[in-house]
Motif scaffolding. Sequence first.
Motif, PDB file in Angstrom:
ATOM      1  N   GLU A 247      63.174 -34.342   1.178  1.00  0.00           N
ATOM      2  CA  GLU A 247      62.798 -35.586   1.845  1.00  0.00           C
ATOM      3  C   GLU A 247      63.417 -36.814   1.180  1.00  0.00           C
ATOM      4  O   GLU A 247      63.600 -36.861  -0.038  1.00  0.00           O
ATOM      5  N   ILE A 248      63.712 -37.796   2.015  1.00  0.00           N
ATOM      6  CA  ILE A 248      64.011 -39.142   1.544  1.00  0.00           C
ATOM      7  C   ILE A 248      62.773 -39.982   1.858  1.00  0.00           C
ATOM      8  O   ILE A 248      62.383 -40.116   3.029  1.00  0.00           O
ATOM      9  N   VAL A 249      62.143 -40.516   0.814  1.00  0.00           N
ATOM     10  CA  VAL A 249      60.850 -41.195   0.955  1.00  0.00           C
ATOM     11  C   VAL A 249      60.963 -42.636   0.471  1.00  0.00           C
ATOM     12  O   VAL A 249      61.548 -42.911  -0.583  1.00  0.00           O
ATOM     13  N   HIS A 250      60.394 -43.554   1.241  1.00  0.00           N
ATOM     14  CA  HIS A 250      60.321 -44.953   0.816  1.00  0.00           C
ATOM     15  C   HIS A 250      59.245 -45.080  -0.255  1.00  0.00           C
ATOM     16  O   HIS A 250      58.284 -44.285  -0.295  1.00  0.00           O
ATOM     17  N   ILE A 251      59.373 -46.064  -1.150  1.00  0.00           N
ATOM     18  CA  ILE A 251      58.363 -46.236  -2.198  1.00  0.00           C
ATOM     19  C   ILE A 251      56.979 -46.541  -1.634  1.00  0.00           C
ATOM     20  O   ILE A 251      55.970 -46.376  -2.333  1.00  0.00           O
ATOM     21  N   ASP A 252      56.898 -46.955  -0.352  1.00  0.00           N
ATOM     22  CA  ASP A 252      55.590 -47.198   0.262  1.00  0.00           C
ATOM     23  C   ASP A 252      54.993 -45.933   0.863  1.00  0.00           C
ATOM     24  O   ASP A 252      53.914 -45.959   1.455  1.00  0.00           O
ATOM     25  N   GLY A 253      55.689 -44.794   0.720  1.00  0.00           N
ATOM     26  CA  GLY A 253      55.151 -43.518   1.171  1.00  0.00           C
ATOM     27  C   GLY A 253      55.732 -42.994   2.472  1.00  0.00           C
ATOM     28  O   GLY A 253      55.515 -41.831   2.829  1.00  0.00           O
ATOM     29  N   ARG A 254      56.466 -43.802   3.204  1.00  0.00           N
ATOM     30  CA  ARG A 254      57.033 -43.358   4.482  1.00  0.00           C
ATOM     31  C   ARG A 254      58.155 -42.346   4.260  1.00  0.00           C
ATOM     32  O   ARG A 254      59.009 -42.538   3.403  1.00  0.00           O
ATOM     33  N   VAL A 285      65.908 -45.512  -5.708  1.00  0.00           N
ATOM     34  CA  VAL A 285      65.108 -46.063  -6.808  1.00  0.00           C
ATOM     35  C   VAL A 285      64.903 -45.009  -7.895  1.00  0.00           C
ATOM     36  O   VAL A 285      64.965 -45.311  -9.091  1.00  0.00           O
ATOM     37  N   ARG A 286      64.645 -43.798  -7.476  1.00  0.00           N
ATOM     38  CA  ARG A 286      64.501 -42.698  -8.439  1.00  0.00           C
ATOM     39  C   ARG A 286      64.701 -41.376  -7.712  1.00  0.00           C
ATOM     40  O   ARG A 286      64.656 -41.310  -6.481  1.00  0.00           O
ATOM     41  N   ILE A 287      64.917 -40.328  -8.507  1.00  0.00           N
ATOM     42  CA  ILE A 287      65.083 -38.985  -7.972  1.00  0.00           C
ATOM     43  C   ILE A 287      64.026 -38.097  -8.608  1.00  0.00           C
ATOM     44  O   ILE A 287      63.840 -38.118  -9.827  1.00  0.00           O
ATOM     45  N   GLU A 288      63.307 -37.342  -7.777  1.00  0.00           N
ATOM     46  CA  GLU A 288      62.229 -36.480  -8.246  1.00  0.00           C
ATOM     47  C   GLU A 288      62.644 -35.029  -8.035  1.00  0.00           C
ATOM     48  O   GLU A 288      62.434 -34.457  -6.957  1.00  0.00           O
ATOM     49  N   PRO A 289      63.258 -34.410  -9.051  1.00  0.00           N
ATOM     50  CA  PRO A 289      63.834 -33.065  -8.868  1.00  0.00           C
ATOM     51  C   PRO A 289      62.804 -31.984  -8.585  1.00  0.00           C
ATOM     52  O   PRO A 289      63.092 -31.031  -7.866  1.00  0.00           O
ATOM     53  N   ARG A 293      63.067 -34.599  -4.067  1.00  0.00           N
ATOM     54  CA  ARG A 293      62.842 -35.789  -3.257  1.00  0.00           C
ATOM     55  C   ARG A 293      63.652 -36.973  -3.784  1.00  0.00           C
ATOM     56  O   ARG A 293      63.762 -37.176  -4.996  1.00  0.00           O
ATOM     57  N   VAL A 294      64.222 -37.736  -2.845  1.00  0.00           N
ATOM     58  CA  VAL A 294      64.920 -38.972  -3.168  1.00  0.00           C
ATOM     59  C   VAL A 294      64.044 -40.129  -2.727  1.00  0.00           C
ATOM     60  O   VAL A 294      63.651 -40.216  -1.551  1.00  0.00           O
ATOM     61  N   VAL A 295      63.722 -41.023  -3.663  1.00  0.00           N
ATOM     62  CA  VAL A 295      62.848 -42.161  -3.371  1.00  0.00           C
ATOM     63  C   VAL A 295      63.707 -43.417  -3.270  1.00  0.00           C
ATOM     64  O   VAL A 295      64.522 -43.699  -4.158  1.00  0.00           O
ATOM     65  N   VAL A 296      63.525 -44.163  -2.175  1.00  0.00           N
ATOM     66  CA  VAL A 296      64.329 -45.360  -1.932  1.00  0.00           C
ATOM     67  C   VAL A 296      63.423 -46.578  -1.787  1.00  0.00           C
ATOM     68  O   VAL A 296      62.211 -46.459  -1.595  1.00  0.00           O
ATOM     69  N   GLY A 297      64.029 -47.753  -1.864  1.00  0.00           N
ATOM     70  CA  GLY A 297      63.277 -48.988  -1.713  1.00  0.00           C
ATOM     71  C   GLY A 297      64.209 -50.178  -1.743  1.00  0.00           C
ATOM     72  O   GLY A 297      65.436 -50.034  -1.845  1.00  0.00           O
ATOM     73  N   PRO A 298      63.654 -51.403  -1.674  1.00  0.00           N
ATOM     74  CA  PRO A 298      64.489 -52.607  -1.716  1.00  0.00           C
ATOM     75  C   PRO A 298      65.120 -52.781  -3.096  1.00  0.00           C
ATOM     76  O   PRO A 298      64.699 -52.153  -4.068  1.00  0.00           O
ATOM     77  N   ARG A 299      66.096 -53.672  -3.179  1.00  0.00           N
ATOM     78  CA  ARG A 299      66.785 -53.885  -4.450  1.00  0.00           C
ATOM     79  C   ARG A 299      65.821 -54.321  -5.539  1.00  0.00           C
ATOM     80  O   ARG A 299      65.987 -53.966  -6.714  1.00  0.00           O
ATOM     81  N   SER A 300      64.796 -55.062  -5.183  1.00  0.00           N
ATOM     82  CA  SER A 300      63.833 -55.536  -6.182  1.00  0.00           C
ATOM     83  C   SER A 300      63.158 -54.387  -6.912  1.00  0.00           C
ATOM     84  O   SER A 300      62.739 -54.520  -8.065  1.00  0.00           O
TER      85      SER A 300
END
Length: 378
Positions: A247-254, A285-289, A293-300
């Motif tokens: 999964e590619i997951v947003h930091i807000d859980g989506r 933003v981070r990778i959870e092996p 899972r690949v976690v993505v989010g805004p540049r901030s």
Amino acid sequence: MNPSTPLSRPLPAVPSAADFQLPEPLSARKIVVAMSGGVDSSVVAALAARTGAETIGVTLQLYDHGAAVGRTGSCCAGQDIRDARAVAERIGIAHYVFDYESRFRESVMEDFADEYMAGRTPIPCVKCNMGVKFTDLFTLARELGADCLATGHYVRRVEGPQGAQLHRAMDDARDQSYFLFATTQDQLDYLRFPLGGMPKGEVREIARELGLGVAMKPDSQDICFVPDGDYAKVVRKLRPDADDDGEIVHIDGRVLGRHRGLIHYTVGQRKGLEIGGLTDPVYVVRIEPEQKRVVVGPRSALAVSAARLTDINWLGGDFSGPLLAKVRSMARPVPARMEGDRLVFDTPEYGVSPGQAAVLYDEERVLGGGWIKETVGV
């Protein structure tokens, strides 16, 4: 192999003996030069021979000889070995090739694959310097009775009050100090870097005047054993499960989609995520092996205030004052300080990735560095 007849015409008037920082008379000294087959190490060999010291070129065959034949942008294999041999014959020095392919595979290539599978971003060039080049090659040079080991790296070795220091190259565009942070004091005492005060153009001009066939040879790529830059192909060959999706997951859980294997992603990446329907750009933003899972989010979300380092190497003792830290090879050094094993940034830093190195500077001097284990958000 036996050296051929030396050049009949004089070498160009360039710095020579002083660059090797050896006691006189130079005719009583022996210099081993690490020859990769490129223009930089070839010129170092020529400068070493010019000092009058006995000069021996050594090339380590590091990966599949046959697969690398005819490739450009590589080193230590195939055509590169032939180029190193031709240069040695041209300048009249002995040249030896040693097969270190299995050692290189175990200590560099296998580690490269494992780091990607663990969700980290590896730097194989540092691991190669730490192991095969600056450990095994040191042993070979000492067994040959050499007074020093010279390389074509663009860094400077400066004699300080407490011994040899490692400094950035004069040419910022060529500086390779980031990749040598793990050099030990014992190694630095034995190493010589004659090109650290030269621009690349001058090095090529020396090679051209000498009639070396490698004068205009393209520079080697950062990851020498990766054909055509396709590192994912190399990892898949070593680790067949590298393409397992997740999964590619947003930091807000989506859940935004699915990825095609962790090896295709690194912290800070924006392009190639293949996520549609978003109004704002997102970054890895981070990778959870464990969860693949690949976690993505805004540049901030990439901003970090500190990083914990492991295997910290200090050159010249611990340094507790303000310093400059470089957290990627192409990044600019930023103000920071060390608090134990934590590197604390003066202002938030972006794109700091576990697996990369944090290299520490006091202006031009390399203080040391360590591997980024984890980061602390703002």
